[in-house]
Design an enzyme around this catalytic site. Sequence first.
Site, PDB file in Angstrom:
ATOM      1  N   ASP A  70       0.340  -1.775   6.407  1.00 10.26           N
ATOM      2  CA  ASP A  70       0.703  -1.285   7.738  1.00 10.26           C
ATOM      3  C   ASP A  70      -0.076  -2.032   8.808  1.00 10.26           C
ATOM      4  O   ASP A  70      -1.159  -2.531   8.564  1.00 10.26           O
ATOM      5  CB  ASP A  70       0.360   0.209   7.856  1.00 10.26           C
ATOM      6  CG  ASP A  70       1.383   1.061   7.123  1.00 10.26           C
ATOM      7  OD1 ASP A  70       2.498   0.565   6.900  1.00 10.26           O
ATOM      8  OD2 ASP A  70       1.043   2.208   6.773  1.00 10.26           O
ATOM      9  N   ASP A 101      -1.819  -0.977  11.106  1.00  8.18           N
ATOM     10  CA  ASP A 101      -2.781  -0.081  11.762  1.00  8.18           C
ATOM     11  C   ASP A 101      -4.177  -0.275  11.161  1.00  8.18           C
ATOM     12  O   ASP A 101      -4.387  -1.170  10.341  1.00  8.18           O
ATOM     13  CB  ASP A 101      -2.331   1.375  11.638  1.00  8.18           C
ATOM     14  CG  ASP A 101      -2.229   1.810  10.171  1.00  8.18           C
ATOM     15  OD1 ASP A 101      -2.621   1.019   9.281  1.00  8.18           O
ATOM     16  OD2 ASP A 101      -1.755   2.931   9.928  1.00  8.18           O
ATOM     17  N   GLU A 114       0.836  -1.191   0.000  1.00  7.70           N
ATOM     18  CA  GLU A 114       0.000   0.000   0.000  1.00  7.70           C
ATOM     19  C   GLU A 114       0.871   1.242   0.000  1.00  7.70           C
ATOM     20  O   GLU A 114       1.840   1.330   0.771  1.00  7.70           O
ATOM     21  CB  GLU A 114      -0.935  -0.039   1.214  1.00  7.70           C
ATOM     22  CG  GLU A 114      -0.534   0.925   2.301  1.00  7.70           C
ATOM     23  CD  GLU A 114      -1.286   0.766   3.593  1.00  7.70           C
ATOM     24  OE1 GLU A 114      -1.137  -0.293   4.261  1.00  7.70           O
ATOM     25  OE2 GLU A 114      -1.987   1.700   3.953  1.00  7.70           O
ATOM     26  N   ASP A 172      -5.977   1.523   9.029  1.00  7.96           N
ATOM     27  CA  ASP A 172      -6.056   1.689   7.580  1.00  7.96           C
ATOM     28  C   ASP A 172      -5.491   0.474   6.859  1.00  7.96           C
ATOM     29  O   ASP A 172      -6.068  -0.013   5.899  1.00  7.96           O
ATOM     30  CB  ASP A 172      -5.268   2.931   7.136  1.00  7.96           C
ATOM     31  CG  ASP A 172      -6.029   4.205   7.445  1.00  7.96           C
ATOM     32  OD1 ASP A 172      -7.237   4.100   7.756  1.00  7.96           O
ATOM     33  OD2 ASP A 172      -5.414   5.297   7.387  1.00  7.96           O
TER      34      ASP A 172
END
Length: 663
Positions: free
Chosen positions: A504, A506, A429, A508
């Site tokens: 990631d 997290d 990403e 998102d």
Amino acid sequence: MTKEQEVEARQYSETSIKVLEGLEAVRKRPAMYIGDISVRGLHHLVNEVVDNSIDEALAGFCDTITVAINMDGSVTVEDNGRGIPTGPHPVKKISTLEVVMCTLHAGGKFDKQTYQVSGGLHGVGVSVVNALSEWCEVVVSRDGMQYKQRYHRGVPQGPVETLGKTKKSGTLTTFYPDVEIFKNIDFRFEVLEERLRELAYLNKSISITLRDERNQEEEVFHFKGGLRDFVEYIDAARESMIKKPIYIEGERDGTPVELAFQYNDSYSENIFTYVNNIHTIEGGTHLVGLKTALTRVLNNYAYKNGLAKEGKTTISGDDFREGLTAVLSVKVAEPQFEGQTKTKLGNSETKSVVETIIGEQLSLYLEQNPSVAKRVIEKALRAAEAREAARRARDLTRRKNALDSLSLPGKLADCSITDPEHCEIYLVEGDSAGGSAKQGRDRRFQAILPLRGKILNVEKARLHKVLENTEINAMVSAFGAGIGHDEDIDLTSLRYGKIIIMTDADVDGSHIRTLLLTFFFRYMKALIENGHVFIAQPPLYKIKKGKVERYAFDDDERDDILKVLRAGKSDPADLEDLEEAAEPGLVLKKDGITLSRFKGLGEMNPDQLWETTMNPETRTLLRVTMENAAEADRLFQILMGDAVEPRRQFIERNAKYVRNLDV
Ligand code: 0RA
């Protein structure tokens, strides 16, 4: 000793030695018998014991099963069946209970008459569980008496004991997995829950209770509606087009067939098929029978009743399956399993059995429910028209880009070797992470495809919208294996053996990962089924002390490393400070230790990314599997679909698992 006793003793020890050799083999190579020795293998032990009780229920002698995770970490499975026979075994002379518990593949199946249908594809038997348990204890209630035998790593610790009188009947098995075999022996409620719920849907007469004695959590699974309830559960987050699922039940040539289905407002096809309670991921003859019957009966009805006309739009099988959610369950006496993962039914006679039963009963249903019939046909007609329009649009663009479509996407940094078996592609990403990955990779066998912007939520889009999406187009041409249903996918053209999602750690990142997995699940399922899809595990923390540099992938690991680095200097208050304050992006220094929490992949330098996440020698990859596709489908629906309320409920109830929700 008399001569007779001597012979008997020798026979006994001969069988014991054979038994020991069998169980020794299980302990030497446990993965051969239970798949693996990870969390999955551990929980498989419970399924194996439960399968025996399910067999007893299918034979008609048991309707209640209780599974308990005990305070001491052991698991108890209890049923109210006939109880494992305890008398002398006709061939082996010792107690049948001991034979069942200590002989490979003996697990009840020697009684073929009553065990026409047997639950286990794995079906390795309860002796495997016994062999892999530090201790195991079975209490049998039978013929008014209770019997017990205890084992240590599969070896009986004494003969079968008689405990006394009872009015009950049934089998109660308790086992404590061996830490010499399993690294982690913590049973998880949610893992056991999934399979037990599925079994209860598939066998509507059985009530299954799961209890966790450690926190008093309890769930009872008993679904009187059977597959009807299953379909409603799967479609909980979808809008159904008909009030109640259509339900068909019948038996022919000793093969029971059960089907429930309904149509929802989505565009995807969701058919789950089972043979003897085993999810047949790769389908097979029963699935072909279902599809054939559905297409034939619905088409006949459409033309006979003037809903469709000759010479106009032709409705294909696919069109009749747009927005379909169906569960088909058959019981086959001697199933032949084929395919890569041995989950494809091969028995040719099953196709016509399924086709006949569904054909007859569905025709009848349509005659009796003309308004439902009309709605279903009209939906299929709309699907057919959309398909026609998409084809025309595709033909146009194909002609325009005749040369283009052959080329690889511009932003792909391909690898230099071409042997798919050794090639992998990272889906990354964002541009900055993509940059680090490109610099950090081994360009000989690792390709990088940076994905920019939002990935399309395929739950809410028809095929032609999906095909128009830039990011999806890039993936399709990079992978080279096509897009669509299983038959549209050509694995021999797949350019990479491993497709690795790297996002990631997290919220998102997890969202993007779910979007990608949803896309694979709907349009490239074969890649998941054949084990080509992986999730990279980037570290969360870096911990540095002098020249020592360590990475931690979760909080537990971070704490372990901190403890080791701080050995000799134990000031618990300080340590807690260090741990608590570790916000993303923050760097903490204390006592010569530096703890930093990575914000994202882009922030790692190429070397770090290689060392922690991409180097095959040191990285950890999670393989995405189809183990419980029905549950996965439900989750994707809840997380990605339109309905707000189920999603809110789900996230609230599962807040503590959200980190691993979509893995
Ligand atoms: C073999 C024969 C019979 C019952 C069973 C096995 C049996 C095994 C298990 C394992 C867990 N629960 C079970 N319940 C039953 C029955 C033979 C007879 O009574 O005629």
